[in-house]
Structures are given as structure tokens and as C-alpha cells.
Design an enzyme around this catalytic site. Sequence first.
Site, PDB file in Angstrom:
ATOM      1  N   ASP A  16       1.752   3.728   5.697  1.00 30.42           N
ATOM      2  CA  ASP A  16       3.020   3.886   6.221  1.00 30.42           C
ATOM      3  C   ASP A  16       2.953   5.498   6.913  1.00 30.42           C
ATOM      4  OD1 ASP A  16       5.807   3.966   7.061  1.00 30.42           O
ATOM      5  OD2 ASP A  16       6.534   4.107   5.038  1.00 30.42           O
ATOM      6  N   ASP A  30       2.450   5.738  11.285  1.00 32.65           N
ATOM      7  CA  ASP A  30       3.263   6.675  12.217  1.00 32.65           C
ATOM      8  C   ASP A  30       2.408   7.785  12.846  1.00 32.65           C
ATOM      9  OD1 ASP A  30       5.169   4.810  11.898  1.00 32.65           O
ATOM     10  OD2 ASP A  30       6.553   6.134  10.962  1.00 32.65           O
TER      11      ASP A  30
HETATM   12 MG    MG Z   1       6.768   3.929   8.708  1.00 31.38          MG
END
Ligand code: MG
Lengths: 370, 370
Positions: free
Chosen positions: A249, A253
Site C-alpha cells: 500500500d 503510492d
Molecule cells: Mg493506498
Amino acid sequence: MKTYRVAVLAGDGIGPELVRVTIPILRLASYLYGFELIFEEALVGGTAIEATGKALPPETLEICKRAQAIFFGAVGGKQWESLPPEKQPERAALLPLRKTFSLFANLRPITCYPEIIDASPLKPEIASGVDLLIVRELTGGIYFGQPKGRVLTEQGERAIDTLLYDTSEIERVATVAFELALRRKKSLTLIDKANVLESSLLWRKTVKEIANNYPEVDLKFMYVDNAAMQLVLKPTQFDVLLCENLFGDILSDEAAGIAGSLGLLASASIGASKFGLYEPAGGSAPDIAGKGIANPISQILSGALMFEYSFQEEEAAQAIKDAVRDVLKEGYRTMDIAKGSATYCTTEEFAEKVAQKIEINFKKKKQEGS
Amino acid sequence: MKTYRVAVLAGDGIGPELVRVTIPILRLASYLYGFELIFEEALVGGTAIEATGKALPPETLEICKRAQAIFFGAVGGKQWESLPPEKQPERAALLPLRKTFSLFANLRPITCYPEIIDASPLKPEIASGVDLLIVRELTGGIYFGQPKGRVLTEQGERAIDTLLYDTSEIERVATVAFELALRRKKSLTLIDKANVLESSLLWRKTVKEIANNYPEVDLKFMYVDNAAMQLVLKPTQFDVLLCENLFGDILSDEAAGIAGSLGLLASASIGASKFGLYEPAGGSAPDIAGKGIANPISQILSGALMFEYSFQEEEAAQAIKDAVRDVLKEGYRTMDIAKGSATYCTTEEFAEKVAQKIEINFKKKKQEGS
Ligand SMILES: [Mg+2]
Ligand SMILES: [Mg+2]
């Protein structure tokens, strides 16, 4: 003729406009490259809550079950943020879809096209040549592990989250990552924190075992903190990065930041079969919805990903990717990445250019007799 | 005359050479700015293992206890990597030091000096003006939470790590962060993942309560994945970032990447009192040890941090930082960051330039009658 059934879940915010301009591109490519697409639209997210009271109505789930892939726009918006978390568009739509179809691997390809290298915050000599794929475990780890909660203590409160992985969860996503590495530069880096986390030790052990089935793939290990630094210092060193859920995650990004904009990035959530959910990496961006200024590249490239992973229509997928690059090369840009001498396009105009380019490229190739 | 006692733990690899060239700088600055330093050297890390069998011998701990600050070099090297983890230099030296002195907050200031903006992988217009401070919780969270381990299951193994925080652990590090924000641009961003983690919800709640004592400080919240992206896209938006242990570990290395080199960055580990441990952000770098090419900036700036936080000798701290910038401005560089028309320096030469500059600047100021 090969026929593929696609559930189209446009959703909220910029989702509908991105999906609307992308469908003709997919249809055109399928027509040119000899297969047929059957699109079935269904409600999802806030739009579905308004119409039916549920972010993922049963009819939508039925349509998805009949399909070979889900072509997803985006969900969410201010007006649904006051709902209880489990009823909010993101959680009440995406989580059950991932669960129902066992979509345990999230793929995030990051490419810094030379044509839009100036969109990257990195110096061109560092961003140039970036072509990496983050494979993120999507359904396990600390976001879901039990126990999870808060208890009162004598001095205040104590909060607990549990990072938990079973061998089988690691095996299946590692297998996906190795298979993808085989089709790329054959280099795979497991991102972990094996110097302090027990779960990372199990990841290392399990991934090493799976690696025995893929002797052609070069397996490396890197701590997540170092990876966060290396992605900035020398992103071209990476091919496939395999990450547990939280690390994936964060790093996906960060890698999106390196490309310069979420509006450029596609994303796929897949499982052990060929079924997959394809969506732009960005969100529903309600602030720019309906203005015709959203960047359709992420949605268009999600379609290319769908062709590639769910339908194995690699030629058509490549045709879409080439067309996007060609249109960028000619200087067309949506507002988010327009700089200098670029020609500004609306969402619709950009997509239309891509469609034209697919057709032109196809004819050229045919004339060349390839 | 004010007198401060400093335990000097040079350690392994490049640690001793960095510390050796930095001590004269600290001594000079203390002399010019009217205080006295008493340095007491002690063994630590692999060097201490070789001499005494222990990475943190009792005599070393005694010396640290007598001191008001620990000036640390680096520990670790290939020859000790085969030891059991709990006996390795890093774990057996740094963890007990943090525990003994309750050093629960790690400070990592990241500044992109205009003089070495070319060391950053970011475009100059993006890196320019970066001046942020990461405050990382250092003694709690998922690296230490229990239960932690692996169990056999029917299908294989299951690994578990526990992310655990008590209100009191959050309160004390948040207080440190707010105090530091007061002395800076008065902006504090709590980095969390409150949309999925219970521990993040407790962080938000607790930090909001502490914020009531600091009405001048502007408090913001940002998800860790978005922060990883924003650090690349627009790092100048940040002043103080407050992070739980794992998030701080990841983001502080990413931010180090943005500065371009760990060799430029100082680090402090502090607690509720003024006692602190000051060390370069980089490691012991055994591959370049003894060659006179290591960059001493991180060690020198760690000294400035010690002056600032443990001794409140802000003028002397500023004098050291100014001198480093002035030497860079004149084009002197160690090999790791030498580019273009830079004048190459050894470790020792660079440090000597900094000392000279401190003296020159001091005399100039005096003549100006300030
Ligand atoms: Mg994310
Ligand atoms: Mg680290």
C-alpha cells in the site's frame, strides 16, 4: 469469435466519465484484433447506495459473476463519508468484491514514459527507464488480522492490530508474482522487514520455496525502509516488487508519486484464475467530476491490463498502450499533466485521439504486412 | 563555566573516523561559545564484542549514565552478522541503550541545502526549501508487541506480529513533537492509517487531546500511503511529521532518499529529559571504512543536534550548521556527493574546513559587534 463478458461498474465521481470514454476504445481494439466484448453495466458505490441502499447490490454481484472481468471506475465521495465505515462505498463495495472473487493480488505497473518524463518529480535521468510492477498482497495482513481493537487499561487505553499471514496466503500471491516476473525482466524483489517481523521471516521462507519452481527468476530481498529510499534514489533497479499488504500500500503510492500522477496509473486485482478487477489507481476525485478535465489514461491502461491478464489478448493490449504513448508523443495532454508547449485536451478529446491512433497504427501495420 | 559530559561511543566501520574528526569541531565551538565539554570514550558494537565479548559492556553503560548525552558513531559489520540476532552489534547495543535511557523519540531532520540541491534525486524546484523533521516513536509498536511468533497449522505455518500502543506511549512522543513544532514552523502532521488500523485511531484521539495544550500548532492528519507519495510530489508541504515506529522507519528513509544521501543526515534519540543519543543516520559502511572518504556531515550535524536538544546551546549549534553550509557553498565535497566542478575533500579535510569556518565566522561576527 472469442467473446469476453465484462461487468462495467463505473461508480462515482470521475468514474462514469472515464469509463464512458474508454469503452469505445476497448470495443475498437477488440474489433480490430478479432475478439468480441459484451459489456454489462451495473451500479456500484455511492450511486448504488442512492438507488438501492447498498454499495454493492445483489444484481451487481450477479452481473459480475456472469462476467470474466470487472471494469471498474471509482467509488466514494463527500456525501457518503458520514455513513458508518462498513457501509461506505469503498469498504462496502470493494472489500466484498475482493472477497467474493478471491482477488488476493493487486498489480500496480509503474512506467515513466519518456513522453511524459516531465510529469515525474524526479530528475529525468533518474526517472527515465522506470518500468516496475508492484504485486501487493491484498486480502491478508494487518488490515484484517484478529485480534484488533481497543481496551481500557489503568492508565488509559491500549490499541491492538494483528499482522497475520498463513503460508498459503503467501504462496498464492508469490506464485502470481513469479509468473509475472517470467513475462518481464525476470527479477523479483521481496520487500519485507525480516530483521524485526516474524511475518517477514515466514514470507522469506515461503517465497524462497516457491522460487525453486522458477529458477530463471532472480530473487532478491530488501527491507521496506530501504526500498522506500531506493525507489527515490534509483527506481530503475526494480522489476517486480512483491509486498505484503501494508508495505505494498505504502510503496505503490510512493511509486505513483514517482510517475508524477495517479491519473497515469492502472491497477488490477486478480486471483488464481484469470478473473480480475481493473481500475484506475486514483480515486473518484469528486472535486473535478463532470468537468471533462480528468485524465483518462489510468482508465484506458486499466483496459489494456484487462486484455492482458484476463483475456490474454496481448496484441490488443499492446496496441492500446502504444496508442496512448503516441498521443502523448504528439503533445496532447489533459490539464493535470499539461506543461510548456503541450496541447490541452479534454477527457473526451484525449480518449478520441487514442482511438484514432489505434486505428491508424493498425492500418499502418497491416500495410507493412506484419 | 557550564560543563557538559559526553559519552563518546565511536563503534565500528566508519564510526571511529567520523567521530575522531568531529570531536575537535565540537570542542572548538564549545570554547568559542563559552561552555566546556568533557568527553569520555567507551567501547560499543563489534569493537566491544572483540574486546570484552559484549556489544554494550557494563563499563560503557556506566560512562553513559555519568554523561548528559551519548555521541555515537555507528555499529555493525560483516564479521558479526553470523552471531545470533540478539547478540549482534545493532540489537545488543542500541536497543538496551534506548531502553535504559527511555529514548522513545527518534528525530530525523531533513534539509535540502541549496548548496547541495544537486545531491537530491528530485528536481531542484521540488527539493528546494525542504526543511522537515520526522519524529518517530522508537520503543513501541509492531517491532516489540506481543504476541509475536510462528505456529504450525494444518496447512503450513502462521506468523503473527502485534502492533500495540498504550495511550501513555503516544502522549509522551506527541508531547515531544508538539514542543519541537513550537520551535519550528508550528505545523504538525500525524501520519497514520486511521481508515484501517485501530492503533491509528488511538493515535488520532490521543494526539488531538495533546493538541489542546498547543493551540499555536496547526495539526493535520495524513494516511501513511499518501504521505509516502506526498514526500515525493511536494516535500515542502511538511514541517514536523509525527509517526508511529514502523511508519517513521519507512518515511524517514524515504525522506533521506530525497535529501540524496544518508551521509548528510543527523539523527537524535531522546526521551522526556534532556538526555539524548546522537548519531549519523547512515550505518557503519564497513566497505568504505578506513579510506578517509566517508562523509562527516552527518556526524558533525549530529553534534549540532546534541548542542541544541541536550545542552540548549543553540548559538553553537547554529554556528556548526552555518559552517557546514559555508564549506559546501565554497564547493568542497566528499566523494559521495562530489559532482561537476566540486573540490574533492577527504573526511578529515572536510572536517578541518568546517572548523576553520566556525572560527572565521565567529571572528567576523565579533568584529561586526553582534
Ligand atoms: Mg493506498
Ligand atoms: Mg530504517
